[in-house]
Design a protein around this motif. Structure first.
Motif, mmCIF file in Angstrom:
data_model
loop_
_atom_site.group_PDB
_atom_site.id
_atom_site.type_symbol
_atom_site.label_atom_id
_atom_site.label_comp_id
_atom_site.label_asym_id
_atom_site.label_seq_id
_atom_site.Cartn_x
_atom_site.Cartn_y
_atom_site.Cartn_z
ATOM 1 N N PRO A 73 0.719 -0.996 -0.142
ATOM 2 C CA PRO A 73 0.156 0.006 0.062
ATOM 3 C C PRO A 73 0.925 0.893 -0.118
ATOM 4 C CG PRO A 73 -0.691 -0.978 1.921
ATOM 5 C CD PRO A 73 0.109 -1.982 1.177
ATOM 6 N N PRO A 74 0.745 2.122 -1.053
ATOM 7 C CA PRO A 74 1.702 2.991 -1.149
ATOM 8 C C PRO A 74 0.912 4.704 -0.177
ATOM 9 C CG PRO A 74 -0.221 3.466 -2.812
ATOM 10 C CD PRO A 74 -0.440 1.996 -2.258
ATOM 11 N N THR A 75 -0.225 4.350 0.600
ATOM 12 C CA THR A 75 -0.509 5.749 1.130
ATOM 13 C C THR A 75 -1.357 5.232 3.245
ATOM 14 O OG1 THR A 75 -2.356 5.698 0.253
ATOM 15 C CG2 THR A 75 -0.660 6.489 -0.492
ATOM 16 N N VAL A 76 -0.829 5.688 3.669
ATOM 17 C CA VAL A 76 -1.568 5.740 4.459
ATOM 18 C C VAL A 76 -3.324 5.409 4.516
ATOM 19 C CG1 VAL A 76 -2.684 6.514 7.034
ATOM 20 C CG2 VAL A 76 -0.569 6.867 5.913
ATOM 21 N N GLU A 77 -3.953 6.348 3.551
ATOM 22 C CA GLU A 77 -5.614 5.858 3.685
ATOM 23 C C GLU A 77 -5.748 4.126 3.193
ATOM 24 O OE1 GLU A 77 -6.856 8.785 0.609
ATOM 25 O OE2 GLU A 77 -8.982 8.254 1.321
ATOM 26 N N LEU A 78 -4.830 4.279 1.688
ATOM 27 C CA LEU A 78 -5.093 2.979 1.318
ATOM 28 C C LEU A 78 -4.959 1.196 2.471
ATOM 29 C CD1 LEU A 78 -3.303 4.138 -2.495
ATOM 30 C CD2 LEU A 78 -6.084 3.175 -1.547
ATOM 31 N N ALA A 79 -4.210 1.600 3.143
ATOM 32 C CA ALA A 79 -3.457 0.616 3.810
ATOM 33 C C ALA A 79 -4.267 0.194 5.132
ATOM 34 C CB ALA A 79 -2.279 0.755 4.758
ATOM 35 N N SER A 80 -5.244 1.682 5.237
ATOM 36 C CA SER A 80 -6.568 1.368 6.069
ATOM 37 C C SER A 80 -7.789 1.014 5.490
ATOM 38 C CB SER A 80 -6.839 3.033 6.220
ATOM 39 O OG SER A 80 -5.287 3.547 7.355
ATOM 40 N N GLY A 81 -7.196 1.468 4.266
ATOM 41 C CA GLY A 81 -8.804 0.342 3.536
ATOM 42 C C GLY A 81 -8.577 -1.331 3.003
ATOM 43 N N LEU A 82 -7.383 -1.540 3.288
ATOM 44 C CA LEU A 82 -7.107 -2.856 3.376
ATOM 45 C C LEU A 82 -7.100 -3.590 4.725
ATOM 46 C CD1 LEU A 82 -3.472 -3.450 1.247
ATOM 47 C CD2 LEU A 82 -6.113 -3.099 0.756
ATOM 48 N N VAL A 83 -7.237 -2.326 5.483
ATOM 49 C CA VAL A 83 -7.551 -2.804 6.924
ATOM 50 C C VAL A 83 -9.127 -3.433 7.150
ATOM 51 C CG1 VAL A 83 -7.705 -2.763 9.839
ATOM 52 C CG2 VAL A 83 -5.628 -1.761 7.969
ATOM 53 N N LYS A 84 -9.585 -2.722 6.462
ATOM 54 C CA LYS A 84 -11.066 -2.815 6.603
ATOM 55 C C LYS A 84 -11.707 -4.303 5.786
ATOM 56 C CE LYS A 84 -15.611 -1.514 6.580
ATOM 57 N NZ LYS A 84 -16.129 -1.602 7.625
ATOM 58 N N LEU A 85 -11.619 -4.216 5.076
ATOM 59 C CA LEU A 85 -11.362 -5.309 3.506
ATOM 60 C C LEU A 85 -10.892 -6.555 4.161
ATOM 61 C CD1 LEU A 85 -10.096 -4.234 0.339
ATOM 62 C CD2 LEU A 85 -12.004 -3.883 1.593
ATOM 63 N N ARG A 86 -9.630 -6.895 5.216
ATOM 64 C CA ARG A 86 -9.471 -8.578 5.944
ATOM 65 C C ARG A 86 -10.310 -8.460 6.771
ATOM 66 N NH1 ARG A 86 -4.178 -5.197 5.971
ATOM 67 N NH2 ARG A 86 -3.098 -6.110 4.512
ATOM 68 N N GLU A 87 -11.630 -7.353 7.700
ATOM 69 C CA GLU A 87 -12.256 -7.519 8.149
ATOM 70 C C GLU A 87 -13.682 -7.680 7.715
ATOM 71 O OE1 GLU A 87 -10.748 -3.643 10.985
ATOM 72 O OE2 GLU A 87 -12.724 -3.638 9.784
ATOM 73 N N LEU A 88 -13.531 -7.182 6.139
ATOM 74 C CA LEU A 88 -15.007 -7.677 5.804
ATOM 75 C C LEU A 88 -15.069 -9.333 6.056
ATOM 76 C CD1 LEU A 88 -16.035 -5.083 3.484
ATOM 77 C CD2 LEU A 88 -17.134 -5.799 5.191
#
Lengths: 430, 161
Positions: A73-88
């Motif tokens: 992930p190149p940005t904090v925002e996108l890295a945080s998005g991936l955290v959300k996807l793993r939870e889903l």
């Protein structure tokens, strides 16, 4: 007697929810069951998805979630998005998560894992899902909203398009690749929106799976609906080696009397290294040998189409101890971790690094202009990735030439567009 | 469904990287539509008005699965008529509630700035006293458009909130 079916017609007919097995024909709209669904990390960039999450998922065991575009992930925002996807994924019971460092680009990685099966229908939010056609699987890129619908219902629809049959004869000469075969089609025939393409002929058997994958993947660039190779022994062997023993396969084949809208032929012996000039692929192709006056600053090998072990071998063979031109940055992106590991075992990574190339982790990064090597203003790039559209790989003021990995490597050595065959013959670069 | 609007005419092979540049992934959703076709037609996204129609040549929307139709919808574009349309763009447009119609010859038929009337269910296109026949949408796709796209449909069916 019922209407003879093309390969794609047979697959759509078998999957029809209204009248399974009944023949279909062009202009029909068919509602179908989708066999497998692939979600991508790009879901994190879709607010309409995150704001309207499905209450539950239809057959989560048939859903995979592959992280490939935003890797790493190149940005904090996108890295945080991936955290959300793993939870889903956990919440929905999707266990088939191909996370960072354990997979690669969705199309090759799902093929490696036996998720691309002849006769099946595969949906994925990436436009290059037609890559699955290399193994006789009806793969089609769909949008995020459609993926949400398939997640909920397991179903979607397809318009049955007319089909072009492309007969391949002969064998590819040294230094000529699947990418060149595709470019020859795109140059001669242009785009075929709403039509399918089925490959046939005695030239298919000798084509390795990565070559077929390159050709099928690139058919997105002529706007083909589906691009299918026949499920021959080579394809079936590839799939069987990757699925549990005894799991049945139901490959679909075209009827011999099936009707095609057009017949194309390619004599593989006569294909030469080709290049698509900037901004569009269809009807914008020239022999590399006529374009050698074009200087380059960037060279890229990679993507779902051309980051295979075959591509890395071709690059190493062209380099053959030579160094990357001092005014060129050469980036090589294997398309899966398996490919990267195999390249390391064969000593290819070492040869690329020694030549002055940058070898990156598997990712869609630069190909879609996301990260990991985007182009700056005024740069001229030759790439074996998938698209040459204005602004595709970064700056709208950069130029992108599309070619085979061998052509990219040869150009990286000389600093200008170069036909790789002279270097392969051991001649000094011009 | 019928549309009447002012025409903007574009060439062949308008691709998704022009419609939805990679920069869109780096800005908030509300800022994405203004980047539409900034590379090939700078300034257009500020000139286009709600209700306008996009007319194009062959192979419109070729390229990736990115939500390119959303950018046009975000600018208020009422519909896209093209000589031929990439299948993925076609699906994405219907699914987001943006009317699309394939009509071979439409690019040459329509003059930029002219008023165009379209009947999506019959495929009829009228402009400046002349008529062209396009490929009408099948009823089940018209219904998705009438619902406003797939999200309202899924909500209606109880799959999402």
């Amino acid at each position: 007697m019922s209407r003879p079916q093309t390969q794609i017609e047979r697959i759509l007919s078998r999957h029809s929810t209204e009248s399974p097995g009944a023949p279909v024909e062009p202009e029909d709209f068919v509602q179908v069951e989708v066999d497998r669904l692939v979600l991508l990390d790009m879901a994190a960039t879709h607010p309409e998805f995150l704001a309207h999450l499905p209450h539950r998922v239809h057959r989560p065991e048939r859903v995979a979630w592959v992280f490939d575009h935003l890797v790493p992930p190149p940005t904090v925002e996108l890295a945080s998005g991936l955290v959300k996807l793993r939870e889903l994924a956990t919440q929905w019971g999707i266990t088939n998560v191909v996370d960072i460092g354990r997979g690669g680009i969705s199309h090759p990685v799902m093929a490696e894992r036996g998720w691309v099966r002849p006769g099946e229908i595969l949906a994925n939010t990436d436009s290059h899902t037609c890559a699955a056609g290399a193994l006789g699987c009806a793969g089609r890129g769909v949008g995020m909203l459609e993926v949400m619908s398939i997640l909920c219902t397991g179903r979607t629809w397809y318009r049955v398009g007319e089909t072009v049959r492309c007969s391949l004869t002969g064998r590819l000469p040294a230094g000529v690749a699947g990418k060149d075969v595709f470019l020859s089609l795109a140059g001669a025939h242009g785009a075929i929106p709403s039509r399918n393409i089925e490959f046939a002929g005695d030239g298919v058997a000798a084509l390795p799976i990565p070559t077929r994958q390159a050709i099928a993947t690139m058919c997105a660039e002529i706007s083909a609906e589906f691009a299918l190779f026949p499920p021959d022994d080579r394809a079936l062997d590839y799939v069987r080696a990757r699925i549990p023993a005894g799991e049945p396969l139901e490959p679909a084949r075209a009827d011999p009397e099936a009707q095609y809208a057009e017949e194309w032929t390619v004599d593989l012996n006569r294909v030469e290294p080709l290049v698509a000039l900037p901004n569009r692929v269809a009807r914008n192709v020239r022999p590399v040998s006529e374009m050698t006056s074009v200087p380059i600053t960037r060279a890229v090998v990679g993507s779902c189409a051309n980051g295979t072990i075959e591509d890395l071998e071709a690059v190493a063979e062209v380099l053959n101890g030579r160094h990357v031109h001092r005014e060129v940055v050469f980036t090589v992106t294997p398309n899966t971790s398996e490919v990267m590991a195999e390249a390391a075992r064969r000593g290819l990574v070492d040869r690329l690094l020694t030549a002055g190339a940058l070898v990156t982790n598997p990712t869609c990064g630069a190909c879609f202009g996301g990260h990991m090597g985007v182009l700056g203003d005024g740069e001229v790039c030759v790439t074996s990735t998938t698209r040459n559209f204005q602004g595709r790989m970064g700056s709208p003021h950069a130029k992108i030439y599309l070619a085979s990995s061998a052509t990219v490597a040869a150009s990286a050595v000389t600093g200008h567009l170069t036909d790789p065959r002279a270097l392969l013959r051991g001649e000094d670069p011009p | 469904m019928k549309l009447v609007g002012r025409a903007w005419v574009f060439e062949d092979d308008i691709n998704t990287d022009l419609l939805y540049p990679a920069a869109c992934f780096r800005v908030p959703p509300s800022e994405r539509p203004r980047l539409t076709m900034s590379a090939n037609r700078p300034g257009w996204s500020a000139e286009v008005r709600p209700g306008d129609l996009v007319i194009a040549g062959t192979n419109f929307g070729t390229g990736s699965s990115r939500p390119a139709a959303d950018n046009l919808k975000g600018l208020g574009v009422a519909g896209v008529l093209a000589d031929s349309i990439n299948g993925l763009f076609f699906r994405n447009a219907i699914n987001t509630g943006l009317p699309v119609l394939e009509a071979p010859g439409v690019r040459a038929f329509v003059r930029e700035g002219a008023t165009v009337e379209v009947d999506l269910d019959t495929g009829s296109i009228r402009s400046e006293g002349r008529e062209l026949q396009g490929r009408p949408l099948p009823p089940f796709l018209s219904r998705i458009l009438a619902d406003g796209g797939l999200l309202p449909r899924l909500r209606k069916e109880g799959y999402i909130d």
